[in-house]
Design an enzyme around this catalytic site. Structure first.
Site, PDB file in Angstrom:
ATOM      1  N   HIS A  84      -1.378 -12.126   2.153  1.00 35.09           N
ATOM      2  CA  HIS A  84      -1.064 -11.995   3.589  1.00 35.09           C
ATOM      3  C   HIS A  84      -1.721 -13.082   4.439  1.00 35.09           C
ATOM      4  CE1 HIS A  84      -4.920  -9.967   3.418  1.00 35.09           C
ATOM      5  NE2 HIS A  84      -4.415  -8.872   2.891  1.00 35.09           N
ATOM      6  N   ALA A 100      -6.487  -0.364  10.734  1.00 29.94           N
ATOM      7  CA  ALA A 100      -5.664  -1.574  10.578  1.00 29.94           C
ATOM      8  C   ALA A 100      -4.541  -1.302   9.582  1.00 29.94           C
ATOM      9  CB  ALA A 100      -6.530  -2.714  10.067  1.00 29.94           C
ATOM     10  N   HIS A 135       0.858  -1.189   0.000  1.00 31.91           N
ATOM     11  CA  HIS A 135       0.000   0.000   0.000  1.00 31.91           C
ATOM     12  C   HIS A 135       0.894   1.239   0.000  1.00 31.91           C
ATOM     13  CE1 HIS A 135      -3.650  -2.324   1.032  1.00 31.91           C
ATOM     14  NE2 HIS A 135      -2.767  -3.110   1.624  1.00 31.91           N
TER      15      HIS A 135
HETATM   16  O1  DOR Z   1      -4.012  -4.156   7.888  1.00 28.11           O
HETATM   17  C1  DOR Z   1      -4.390  -3.893   6.768  1.00 28.11           C
HETATM   18  N1  DOR Z   1      -4.241  -2.668   6.239  1.00 28.11           N
HETATM   19  N2  DOR Z   1      -4.996  -4.841   6.058  1.00 28.11           N
HETATM   20  C2  DOR Z   1      -5.566  -4.572   4.876  1.00 28.11           C
HETATM   21  O2  DOR Z   1      -6.110  -5.471   4.292  1.00 28.11           O
HETATM   22  C3  DOR Z   1      -5.587  -3.211   4.333  1.00 28.11           C
HETATM   23  C4  DOR Z   1      -4.491  -2.412   4.872  1.00 28.11           C
HETATM   24  C5  DOR Z   1      -4.651  -0.946   4.611  1.00 28.11           C
HETATM   25  O3  DOR Z   1      -4.954  -0.545   3.486  1.00 28.11           O
HETATM   26  O4  DOR Z   1      -4.464  -0.157   5.548  1.00 28.11           O
HETATM   27 ZN    ZN Z   2      -3.017  -5.134   1.949  1.00 24.72          ZN
END
Ligand code: DOR
Ligand code: ZN
Length: 348
Positions: A176, A265, A17
């Site tokens: 993941h 998250a 990301h």
């Molecule tokens: O922890 C995560 N962060 N899991 C995800 O699937 C998306 C990601 C995010 O884009 O922040």
């Molecule tokens: Zn991801």
């Protein structure tokens, strides 16, 4: 290969990301310093749902690559209930947009536009199978009745296994993975399915998130699991099985959005991702398996050449900064203020 220094074919990050706008000034240099290519997730606001939008996003990423470094972002489209099969045809003709990401609606950050029921996207998935377009899956059910620690296992049983029986030729990456159930499932299936492993799921388990206090910077999705699952992931990473390869899922969020009553998250690992994977492999006496995991198995699955450059890591401890600027806030990286035991050799 001495124990003090290791050289490897330049690696790629098969799940990343980068965010957008000012944040790219932080995220892109952190990844491009180590990785030659990266699969860039499309969960922006609004999500990246057309090849044209992905190519515009790609330009913004390239504009943030520091001079003298070569970095190739491999772009993805965000699967919605309404993604037209025409868009899959356009993707199949593009060399820079290479895969489609499946988020179950509501599963994670910016997944509101994701798939509400796999039935709605079946024609799209069938077209992808015909054109050999890989499907990248966030494998968690979103049913509030299902315990958050069991959502990945349920996804395999309820969604993935039926999908693969219907379309066994669809190239699929279960992203993941966090459980021994996923390791077993992917290992037992045909060559068209592989899985990425993050460094945080290899280094940590749910005690790190919850024991002795809630630590928001260890909160990610899928959530960290118990140590027996962590052990299964490590075993998969160091097994030499080509179905398992590197994908950091480095996912920065501003500190203010993590350290709050309802935190986002995502764990930001890009500043030391490869170095931290090296720690895991070293701890398990498997440094000789790192190159295939980080640099060979991913391109092989995606049908791409391995990189021609090499990089070196030296065993030399350094301290991860407490934070990095991220647009108008800061982001706290994994290992903030603590030692990292391998260092990337900048001259390679
Ligand atoms: O922890 C995560 N962060 N899991 C995800 O699937 C998306 C990601 C995010 O884009 O922040
Ligand atoms: Zn991801």
């Amino acid at each position: 290969m001495s124990l003090e220094q290791i050289s490897l074919i330049k690696p790629d990050d098969w799940h990343l990301h980068l965010r957008d706008g000012e944040a790219l000034k932080t995220t892109v240099p952190h990844t491009a310093r180590t990785f030659s290519r990266a699969i860039v997730m499309p969960n922006l606001l609004p999500p990246v749902t057309t090849v044209a939008a992905a190519m515009d996003y790609r330009e913004r990423i390239l504009a943030a690559v520091p001079g003298g470094i070569s970095f190739r972002p491999l772009m993805t489209l965000y699967l919605t209930d309404n993604l037209a099969t025409d868009e899959i045809d356009r993707l199949a003709e593009s060399s820079e947009v290479v895969a489609v990401k499946y988020y179950p609606a509501g599963a994670t950050t910016n997944s509101e536009n994701g798939v509400t029921d796999i039935k709605h996207v079946m024609p799209t998935l069938e077209r992808m199978a015909e054109l050999n377009v890989p499907l990248l899956i966030h494998g968690e059910v979103t049913d509030p009745e299902i315990d958050i620690f069991d959502r990945e296992k349920h996804f395999i049983e309820q969604v993935l296994a039926p999908l693969r029986s219907h379309l066994p030729e669809l190239k699929t990456v279960l992203e993941h993975i966090t459980t021994k159930d996923s390791v077993q499932y992917v290992s037992s299936e045909n060559e068209n399915i592989a899985a990425t492993l993050t460094v945080h799921h290899l280094l940590h388990n749910r005690n790190d998130l919850l024991a002795g206090g809630v630590r928001p910077h260890f909160y990610c999705l899928p959530i960290l699991k118990r140590s027996s699952h962590q052990e299964a992931l490590i075993a998969a990473a160091i097994s030499g099985n080509e179905k398992f390869f590197l994908g950091t899922d480095s996912a920065p969020h501003a500190r203010s959005l993590k350290e709050t009553a309802c935190g986002c998250a995502g764990i930001y690992t890009a500043p030391a991702a490869l170095e931290l994977y090296a720690e895991v492999f070293e701890q398990h006496g498997a440094l000789d398996k790192l190159e295939n995991f980080a640099s060979v198995f991913g391109p092989r699955f995606y049908g791409l050449e391995t990189n021609s450059e090499t990089i070196s890591l030296t065993r030399q401890s350094w301290e991860m900064p407490d934070q990095y600027q991220l647009a108008d806030d800061v982001v706290i990286p994994l290992r903030a203020g603590e030692a990292v035991s391998w260092q990337l050799d900048q001259s390679t």
